[in-house]
Scaffold this active site. Structure first.
Site, PDB file in Angstrom:
ATOM      1  CG  ASP A 198      34.936  36.094  36.967  1.00 44.07           C
ATOM      2  OD1 ASP A 198      35.162  36.789  35.968  1.00 44.07           O
ATOM      3  OD2 ASP A 198      34.136  35.146  36.966  1.00 44.07           O
ATOM      4  CB  THR A 212      32.192  35.657  33.356  1.00 41.39           C
ATOM      5  OG1 THR A 212      33.477  36.192  33.667  1.00 41.39           O
ATOM      6  CG2 THR A 212      31.588  35.069  34.618  1.00 41.39           C
TER       7      THR A 212
END
Length: 308
Positions: free
Chosen positions: A51, A122
């Site tokens: 990320d 995620t």
């Protein structure tokens, strides 16, 4: 002599190349074996090394080439000296060759807002559900999502060692959407795709009202929209706050470019101007076809609970 590409088409061409680089970074972090997981607000709201690296890569690469853009990314990161290896300067030639829809030909750089989700899905990424993961770059003008790029880093990852890993889907309203094979969901079936990790009574009540033949619980807003355009699901139903503008901007464009529809649970279009609140507080309802059937079945109790 052909005219030079417009700002919008140059931006989309850059976003395509940048998204491809992002996919490479996502795969590299997995290969290195250290995800660097941080809990942001709770155990289902995670951030990984991927990320962080991908957000820096996308935002820095775009800002260098288009300094007047407004760029809004999911991750809050401190300013830092950017590793040059994270910068992508390329532009996808095939996009530069495409005509810009006339309504966007005079757009200036400063008129555009880019919404970035460096790693959509995620939680699934940390759990090895790699086909759920996407990188999302959405482009908005006057509050409307008009262009978008989705990279699927692990597309084909279960297709054997000779398969090409990863793909990039892109689209511009008025031009079309590319990089995938459009397929209709089975006729007469109501297959709902919805959240895997953010279920609630509202979500359940809304889905039950749709009279579904099947319910798919998967991660990532980008992944759910891909299920719609590839015929795996009939509707994406998420009757809850939770997803944000960077989750929906790019996928909405791809869906709208092929004749689909994405709104909140009340049927309102989502707004993407830079001052807008980031949360899609009234949920999401999206279909490739038959939007009115699903919209008409949203219970009033659900609508009352979700304030736009």
């Amino acid at each position: 002599m052909a005219s030079s590409p417009t700002v919008l088409m140059r931006l989309v061409a850059s976003a395509y190349s940048i998204a491809q680089k992002a996919g490479t970074i996502v795969r590299r972090v997995i290969a290195e074996g250290d995800l660097g997981i941080i809990e942001k607000t709770c155990a289902t709201d995670l951030q990984t090394k991927a990320d962080r690296l991908v957000q820096v890569s996308i935002c820095s690469s775009l800002a260098r080439k288009f300094p007047k853009l407004t760029i809004i990314g999911e991750e809050d990161l401190p300013p830092e000296d950017v590793d040059q290896e994270l910068i992508e300067d390329g532009q996808w030639e095939e996009i530069l060759k495409q005509p810009c829809p006339s309504q966007y030909s005079a757009i200036k750089e400063e008129d555009l807002v880019v919404w970035v989700d460096p790693l959509d899905g995620t939680k699934e990424y940390t759990e090895g559900l790699l086909d759920n993961v996407t990188v999302l770059i959405g482009i908005a003008y006057e509050g409307k999502a008009i262009a978008g790029v989705i990279n699927q880093p692990y597309y084909n990852y279960q297709a054997g060692p000779d398969a090409v890993l990863g793909r990039t889907i892109w689209g511009v309203l008025g031009l079309g959407a590319f990089g995938f094979q459009l397929k209709e969901a089975p006729a007469g079936k109501h297959i709902i795709t919805t959240t895997r990790s953010h279920n609630s009574q509202l979500v359940t009540d809304c889905i039950t009202a749709m009279n579904p033949d099947d319910v798919l619980r998967v991660g990532g807003a980008g992944n759910k929209i891909i299920q719609l355009i590839e015929g795996k699901a009939s509707a994406y139903v998420f009757a809850s706050p939770g997803c944000k503008k960077w989750d929906t901007c790019a996928p909405e464009v791809i869906l709208h470019a092929v004749g689909g529809k994405l709104t909140d649970i009340h049927g309102n279009a989502l707004q993407y101007n830079k001052e807008v609140k980031h949360m899609n507080s009234a949920g999401v309802l999206a279909t490739l076809r038959n939007y009115d059937y699903y919209a008409s079945r949203v219970p009033q109790s659900v609508k009352n609970a979700l304030v736009p």
